[in-house]
Design a protein around this motif. Sequence first.
Motif, mmCIF file in Angstrom:
data_model
loop_
_atom_site.group_PDB
_atom_site.id
_atom_site.type_symbol
_atom_site.label_atom_id
_atom_site.label_comp_id
_atom_site.label_asym_id
_atom_site.label_seq_id
_atom_site.Cartn_x
_atom_site.Cartn_y
_atom_site.Cartn_z
ATOM 1 N N LEU A 261 2.684 -0.784 11.290
ATOM 2 C CA LEU A 261 2.790 -0.682 9.087
ATOM 3 C C LEU A 261 1.540 -0.682 8.797
ATOM 4 C CD1 LEU A 261 4.757 -4.000 8.537
ATOM 5 C CD2 LEU A 261 5.781 -1.254 8.121
ATOM 6 N N GLU A 262 0.386 -0.599 9.249
ATOM 7 C CA GLU A 262 -0.818 -0.330 8.403
ATOM 8 C C GLU A 262 -1.212 0.477 9.182
ATOM 9 O OE1 GLU A 262 -2.880 -5.378 8.887
ATOM 10 O OE2 GLU A 262 -3.378 -4.039 10.392
ATOM 11 N N THR A 263 -1.416 1.286 10.295
ATOM 12 C CA THR A 263 -1.773 2.992 10.543
ATOM 13 C C THR A 263 -0.671 3.914 9.286
ATOM 14 O OG1 THR A 263 -1.774 2.280 13.004
ATOM 15 C CG2 THR A 263 -1.507 4.021 12.365
ATOM 16 N N LEU A 264 0.296 3.389 9.652
ATOM 17 C CA LEU A 264 1.539 4.576 9.076
ATOM 18 C C LEU A 264 1.035 4.531 7.596
ATOM 19 C CD1 LEU A 264 5.068 3.581 11.136
ATOM 20 C CD2 LEU A 264 3.316 5.718 10.743
ATOM 21 N N ALA A 265 0.979 2.952 6.706
ATOM 22 C CA ALA A 265 0.645 3.399 5.595
ATOM 23 C C ALA A 265 -0.833 3.571 5.402
ATOM 24 C CB ALA A 265 0.751 1.771 4.550
ATOM 25 N N GLY A 266 -1.773 3.990 6.303
ATOM 26 C CA GLY A 266 -3.543 4.210 6.427
ATOM 27 C C GLY A 266 -3.247 5.867 6.114
ATOM 28 N N ALA A 267 -2.109 6.633 7.114
ATOM 29 C CA ALA A 267 -2.412 7.746 7.105
ATOM 30 C C ALA A 267 -1.499 8.727 5.865
ATOM 31 C CB ALA A 267 -1.347 7.761 8.662
ATOM 32 N N LEU A 268 -0.205 7.680 5.562
ATOM 33 C CA LEU A 268 0.484 8.606 4.250
ATOM 34 C C LEU A 268 0.041 9.327 3.296
ATOM 35 C CD1 LEU A 268 3.552 6.261 4.632
ATOM 36 C CD2 LEU A 268 3.430 8.742 5.425
ATOM 37 N N LYS B 219 0.913 -1.217 0.187
ATOM 38 C CA LYS B 219 -0.277 -0.033 -0.284
ATOM 39 C C LYS B 219 0.858 1.298 0.104
ATOM 40 C CE LYS B 219 -3.461 2.262 1.906
ATOM 41 N NZ LYS B 219 -4.446 2.093 3.807
ATOM 42 N N ALA B 220 1.894 1.485 0.770
ATOM 43 C CA ALA B 220 2.536 2.057 0.925
ATOM 44 C C ALA B 220 3.729 2.638 -0.674
ATOM 45 C CB ALA B 220 3.216 2.271 2.223
ATOM 46 N N LYS B 221 4.001 0.927 -1.500
ATOM 47 C CA LYS B 221 5.289 1.349 -2.105
ATOM 48 C C LYS B 221 4.487 1.778 -3.250
ATOM 49 C CE LYS B 221 8.262 -2.504 -1.567
ATOM 50 N NZ LYS B 221 8.760 -3.712 -1.999
ATOM 51 N N ALA B 222 3.015 1.959 -3.486
ATOM 52 C CA ALA B 222 2.166 2.558 -4.786
ATOM 53 C C ALA B 222 2.363 3.750 -4.332
ATOM 54 C CB ALA B 222 0.529 1.785 -3.980
ATOM 55 N N LEU B 223 2.711 4.896 -2.847
ATOM 56 C CA LEU B 223 2.457 6.014 -2.902
ATOM 57 C C LEU B 223 3.377 6.947 -3.214
ATOM 58 C CD1 LEU B 223 1.632 6.855 -0.041
ATOM 59 C CD2 LEU B 223 0.673 6.857 -1.708
ATOM 60 N N GLY B 224 4.780 5.408 -3.613
ATOM 61 C CA GLY B 224 6.263 5.385 -4.774
ATOM 62 C C GLY B 224 7.088 7.002 -4.242
ATOM 63 N N LEU B 225 7.047 7.037 -2.507
ATOM 64 C CA LEU B 225 7.959 7.994 -2.279
ATOM 65 C C LEU B 225 8.909 7.799 -2.622
ATOM 66 C CD1 LEU B 225 6.265 7.715 1.229
ATOM 67 C CD2 LEU B 225 5.457 9.256 -0.450
#
Length: 336
Positions: free
Chosen positions: A323-330, A198-204
């Motif tokens: 991890l889930e909390t952070l990935a949901g907030a970013l 989920k976070a990788k999809a943001l491409g940070l």
Amino acid sequence: MFLKSTLTGLLLAGAAMLPAAAETSYPLKLSNCGIGLSFDEAPESAVTVGQAATEILYSLGLADKVAGTSVWFTEILPEFSETNAGIERLADNDPSFESVVAKRPGIVTVQYEWHVGPQGIVATREQFSDLGIPTYILPSDCTGKDNSKGSDGTRSDMYAMESIYRGVSDLGQIFDVADKGEALITDLKSREAAAIDKAKALGLKDASAVFWFSSAEMDIDPYVAGRKGPPAYMMNALGLKNVVDSDEEWPVVSWETIARANPSVIVVAKMDRRRFEADDYEKKIGFLKSDPVTSQMDAVKNDRIIVLDAHAMDPSIRNIDALETLAGALPKFGLK
């Protein structure tokens, strides 16, 4: 954030789909944090020194084996609240050696080596061994880590969830519930991968962060996450750069240094413990917004502050929930 209330159901469903696991073959011999252990049978009872160890045993369906608990940061996972209420809490923080021994445990399961280790503030492993009580320290606190350096230890290797999974697997074998251990690990690994994707999809690429656990005084240098502990693992996994460059688990770093690094996101710990004024996350946020140095950081000006369960910042099964909390907030922060 807590682990999902459906965890128990998931574990039961996962166990049903797995092939029948072989029973533990005793005597079981294990190496744990440099000490050899041998069990002729599953322990009849346990005392836990550390919330992470307590929650692993509960998650393995072993609450009926737990004679006493100690060292708490926050409330127990909600699915275990009723069970935990019926188990004696020996201490909110550090239990005495006498109180642990008085429960006559078949094993003492430990979260931190500094509680039960070479300079253990509860006792040494040898002191327990002399009484015929084996001790098991979660591998997450000794794998790639030197606990003789720094107040909370210094890591030589990056923390990985594998050390938690090892602890779950070992305890499953020790208590002859290996199938439940494997079901728990399977569920946690699945959630870990989903949060990372989920976070990788943001491409940070340029986003950074700092994790603030607490401070001895509200207006002095804070305890923040070093570059190799659980928060660092989370940042790496989610595409965030840690602005703190220290191998200590929780080094003290000045706010001036942090402000110069200007992290994109600030993660503050929420806990029930009140050893320090800064244990209160609302006071942390109030300080960030009012202090002349911290208030100038972009993360504060743009309200890019995430409140995270303190226990999820230390090695535990709650790291996945973090991890889930952070990935949901970013995603709502619009970072690049």
